[in-house]
Design a protein around this motif. Structure first.
Motif, short mmCIF file in Angstrom:
data_model
loop_
_atom_site.label_atom_id
_atom_site.label_comp_id
_atom_site.label_asym_id
_atom_site.label_seq_id
_atom_site.Cartn_x
_atom_site.Cartn_y
_atom_site.Cartn_z
N THR A 170 0.78 -1.25 0.02
CA THR A 170 0.05 -0.17 -0.12
C THR A 170 0.89 1.35 0.00
O THR A 170 2.08 1.38 0.52
CB THR A 170 -1.05 -0.07 1.26
OG1 THR A 170 -0.09 0.04 2.35
CG2 THR A 170 -1.67 -1.04 1.12
N ASP A 171 0.47 2.17 -0.33
CA ASP A 171 1.02 3.76 -0.56
C ASP A 171 0.98 4.29 0.71
O ASP A 171 -0.02 4.31 1.61
CB ASP A 171 0.44 4.46 -1.56
CG ASP A 171 0.45 3.99 -2.95
OD1 ASP A 171 1.59 3.31 -3.20
OD2 ASP A 171 -0.31 4.21 -3.77
N ASN A 172 2.25 4.90 1.16
CA ASN A 172 2.26 5.44 2.61
C ASN A 172 2.30 6.82 2.19
O ASN A 172 3.59 7.48 1.85
CB ASN A 172 3.41 4.72 3.29
CG ASN A 172 3.60 5.47 4.69
OD1 ASN A 172 2.93 6.36 4.99
ND2 ASN A 172 4.50 4.78 5.58
N SER A 205 2.29 9.29 5.16
CA SER A 205 2.24 9.69 6.39
C SER A 205 3.27 10.91 6.12
O SER A 205 3.00 11.93 6.86
CB SER A 205 2.81 8.80 7.31
OG SER A 205 4.22 8.31 7.02
N VAL A 206 4.48 11.01 5.26
CA VAL A 206 5.14 12.02 5.17
C VAL A 206 4.45 13.36 4.74
O VAL A 206 5.12 14.56 5.29
CB VAL A 206 6.07 11.69 4.11
CG1 VAL A 206 5.77 11.81 2.52
CG2 VAL A 206 7.63 12.72 4.46
N LEU A 207 3.22 13.14 4.08
CA LEU A 207 2.64 14.46 3.95
C LEU A 207 2.31 15.43 5.09
O LEU A 207 2.50 16.59 5.15
CB LEU A 207 1.54 14.25 2.80
CG LEU A 207 1.77 13.83 1.53
CD1 LEU A 207 0.62 13.51 0.70
CD2 LEU A 207 2.93 14.79 0.89
N GLY A 208 1.92 14.63 6.12
CA GLY A 208 1.53 15.21 7.53
C GLY A 208 2.65 15.86 7.98
O GLY A 208 2.54 16.65 8.86
N LYS A 209 3.97 15.39 7.99
CA LYS A 209 5.00 16.28 8.47
C LYS A 209 5.49 17.46 7.82
O LYS A 209 6.25 18.29 8.16
CB LYS A 209 6.19 15.24 8.19
CG LYS A 209 5.93 13.85 9.53
CD LYS A 209 7.03 12.61 8.96
CE LYS A 209 6.78 11.52 9.92
NZ LYS A 209 7.72 10.68 9.85
N LEU A 210 4.90 17.76 6.62
CA LEU A 210 5.37 18.78 5.86
C LEU A 210 4.82 20.11 6.44
O LEU A 210 5.07 21.24 6.10
CB LEU A 210 5.14 18.89 4.27
CG LEU A 210 5.74 17.48 3.73
CD1 LEU A 210 5.57 17.23 2.25
CD2 LEU A 210 7.57 17.78 3.74
N GLY A 211 3.66 19.91 7.03
CA GLY A 211 2.99 21.24 7.52
C GLY A 211 2.22 22.11 6.74
O GLY A 211 2.32 23.23 6.80
#
Length: 51
Positions: free
Chosen positions: A3-5, A7-13
């Motif tokens: 599956t695609d993850n 979660s890094v997008l949430g860390k970019l603010g």
């Protein structure tokens, strides 16, 4: 493949969540169109999709 993850997008603010765009020849099922009187540029449509 797994599956695609994303979660890094949430860390970019980002102020608003990112929106993915997929161009398709056929109208997708289950997606409501904009109102008939909506006249938006592509950028404005993306902002509308985020909220």
């Amino acid at each position: 493949m797994g599956t695609d993850n994303y979660s890094v997008l949430g860390k970019l603010g980002f102020e608003l969540p990112p929106v993915g765009i997929k161009f398709s020849f056929f109208r997708p099922e289950g997606i409501q169109p904009l109102e008939n009187d909506a006249r938006l540029s592509l950028c404005e449509m993306m902002k509308t999709a985020q909220v």
